[in-house]
Write an enzyme that holds these catalytic residues in place. Structure first.
Site, short mmCIF file in Angstrom:
data_model
loop_
_atom_site.label_atom_id
_atom_site.label_comp_id
_atom_site.label_asym_id
_atom_site.label_seq_id
_atom_site.Cartn_x
_atom_site.Cartn_y
_atom_site.Cartn_z
N GLU A 188 28.98 19.20 -13.15
CA GLU A 188 30.13 19.85 -12.58
C GLU A 188 31.29 19.44 -11.92
OE1 GLU A 188 28.16 22.27 -9.10
OE2 GLU A 188 26.49 22.58 -10.45
N ASP A 211 17.78 3.82 -8.01
CA ASP A 211 16.77 2.69 -7.72
C ASP A 211 15.35 3.31 -7.87
OD1 ASP A 211 16.14 0.26 -6.01
OD2 ASP A 211 14.88 1.78 -4.88
C1 NOJ Z 1 14.92 -2.24 -6.65
C2 NOJ Z 1 15.82 -3.09 -5.46
O1 NOJ Z 1 16.89 -3.59 -6.57
C3 NOJ Z 1 15.24 -3.76 -4.60
O2 NOJ Z 1 16.34 -4.66 -3.92
C4 NOJ Z 1 14.38 -2.96 -3.83
O3 NOJ Z 1 13.37 -4.05 -3.00
C5 NOJ Z 1 13.63 -2.14 -4.50
N1 NOJ Z 1 14.07 -1.40 -5.73
C6 NOJ Z 1 12.85 -1.25 -3.83
O4 NOJ Z 1 13.82 0.05 -3.48
#
Ligand code: NOJ
Length: 532
Positions: A260, A206
């Site tokens: 790994e 993310d």
């Molecule tokens: C991207 C994620 O897909 C989204 O749903 C989220 O709100 C933001 N990153 C923050 O983590």
């Protein structure tokens, strides 16, 4: 069939995104959970996906649907237990389905023990050093340290009672971690290993372009007050809080950890950067395996846009030496049925775009419910909307997160457990009664059976998945290309039917995205796979 040792499995995999809260409800409380996922694995096996990617199911107050993690090593009780995860992952592997989990390293939840300790500790303490605390500007520090804006609207800084400010590029409940602090890096090495040891096959990272901020935290120099939100610069102009060179050191530390472990453990980046060259830097033997290519999802339903993006994406893939990814829907964007016009026309176009996508080289990411042809739910009552950006900007991603309709009736609907009493956490529209998985099961023309047929062919035909795209001359509004050996793909987005004869094509139709009333003639908004 169990998952085979094949380190390159991800290169042409079809990955199904599970939004755990909304996918399937195993205990009947109205919220999806890991037991629900486990119960639907045979369905996913029959659908024909190679892997599932689970959006966060970790301990979380769900201030941002779980992208605010309070404990990176545990399951939120609403979603189950670690034992439920293990049972689900083991069943998935036994069915030949790999498991990718979401990793959220840019920020934690404000309820994470580290942030609670930071709040209780003094400015300058080691506890505060795990996050991005700063003194404010102005005579008494009453102004935020710089002009950075939250992606969800408003400023990216919140002041705590002792006067310091902390950074949150997303909601205030999502404080940014300080990745210059070695303790943070070590902690995440442990988190990676924790899930790798449990057998996960990969990670979706993310905000993979976040984590490192420009030295000195310089202001952007442009804010919403001047008429343009900073988030609008994302993906087109440099920002001091995204895509900093230092972020690559983090991935160079992670890659040996992934390597790994046996069996091809992979990582795919969610990275919004401003050029293909910048994106390419995330991928390679010493960093991550893949990055999402969102261009296809952002394109208009238009032959020219699709063609331009396909060419651009394939060129980018050559640049990085890894096949690209294709996505049409996810938990952050309006579902593609609705983007393309909603109703009958939207669904018809969505199916055409899906069949086009599934014919392209690289991996394809599907979002739960798109195989049922679900639309965006636009008329949710405001008081039920939970997206943190809704309160700040009026923009809401709740409409693509409405629980999936499974049963023959909506009353059975979301409940996987027939004795369950729960009402889905967001209401399902009445018209989904005809779109339940059960209702679509016996209809050969249903979207569910269409996806199944497409994924089966994609598995069977070596031409699909890898290889090249060879364009075939075609009239305006029509995309036609060859995928060797032996498959031709035609997408008609012209405002008239086209005949295969006028394209100089012949062969045996394998699959069309919508019925073809006249053999040899492809109606508008339709994709055809042809053996020829
Ligand atoms: C991207 C994620 O897909 C989204 O749903 C989220 O709100 C933001 N990153 C923050 O983590």
């Amino acid at each position: 069939m169990t998952t085979q040792a094949n380190d390159d499995w991800w290169r042409d995999a079809v990955v199904y995104q599970v939004y755990p809260r909304s996918f399937a409800d195993g205990d009947g409380d109205g919220t999806g959970d890991l037991q629900g996922v486990r119960g639907k694995l045979p369905y996913l096996r029959e659908l024909g996906v190679d892997a599932i990617w689970l959006s966060p199911f970790y301990t979380s107050p769900l201030a941002d649907g779980g992208y605010d993690v309070a404990d990176y090593r545990d399951v939120d009780p609403r979603f189950g237990t670690l034992a439920d995860f293990d049972a689900m992952a083991s069943d998935a592997h036994a069915l030949g389905i790999r498991v990718i989990v979401d990793l959220v390293p840019n920020h934690s939840s404000d309820l994470h023990v580290w942030f609670q300790q930071a709040l209780a500790a003094a400015p300058g303490s080691p506890e505060r050093e795990r996050y991005m605390f700063r003194d404010g500007l102005g005579e008494t520090g009453e102004l935020p340290p710089n002009d950075w804006e939250s992606i969800f609207g408003g400023r990216a800084w919140t002041r705590v009672p002792d006067g310091q400010w902390y950074l949150h590029l997303f909601a205030p409940e999502q404080p940014d971690l300080n990745w210059e602090n070695p303790e943070v890096r070590t902690e995440f090495h442990g988190v990676l290993r924790f899930w790798l040891d449990r057998g996960v096959d990969g990670f979706r990272i993310d905000v993979a372009h976040g984590m490192i901020k420009a030295e000195g935290l310089p202001s952007v120099g442009r804010t919403s007050d001047d008429g343009g939100r900073q988030v609008e610069m994302l993906g087109s102009e440099p920002l001091p809080y995204f895509d900093q060179d230092g972020v690559h050191d983090i991935y160079r530390e992670w890659r040996p950890i992934l390597d790994e472990y046996p069996g091809g453990r992979m990582a795919v980046a969610e990275a919004w950067v401003d050029s293909p060259e910048r994106l390419a830097r995330y991928i390679g033997r010493d960093e991550l395996h893949q990055a999402f290519n969102f261009d296809f999802m952002m394109a208009e339903f238009d032959a020219e846009s699709f063609r331009t993006i396909i060419d651009k994406s394939l060129a980018e893939a050559d640049l990085v030496g890894a096949p690209t990814t294709w996505v049409l829907s996810n938990h952050d964007k309006f579902r593609h049925v609705t983007r393309y016009g909603d109703g009958v026309i939207g669904l018809r176009r969505a199916r055409a775009a899906t069949l086009l996508m599934l014919s392209l080289p690289g991996s394809a990411y599907l979002y739960n419910g798109e195989e049922l042809g679900l639309n965006e739910v636009l008329d949710l009552p405001d008081e039920l909307r939970e997206d943190p950006s809704f309160k700040r900007t009026g923009e809401s991603r709740d409409g693509c997160r409405v629980p999936l309709p499974w049963g023959g009736t909506l009353e059975e609907g979301f409940r996987f457990n027939p004795d369950g009493q729960g009402t889905p956490w967001l209401p399902q529209p009445a018209k989904w009664e005809s779109l339940t998985a059960q209702a679509q099961e016996s209809d050969p023309e249903s979207t569910l059976n269409f996806y199944r047929a497409a994924l089966r062919l994609r598995r069977e035909l070596p031409a699909l998945g890898g290889g090249k795209v060879q364009w075939i001359d075609s009239p305006e509004g029509v995309l036609a290309f060859r995928r060797d050996p032996g498959v031709v793909v035609v997408t008609n987005i012209a405002d008239r039917p086209v005949t295969l004869a006028e394209l100089g094509l012949s062969g045996t139709p394998l699959l069309t995205s919508s019925p073809v009333p006249t053999p040899g003639t492809l109606p508008a908004d339709t994709t055809l796979w042809l053996l020829g």
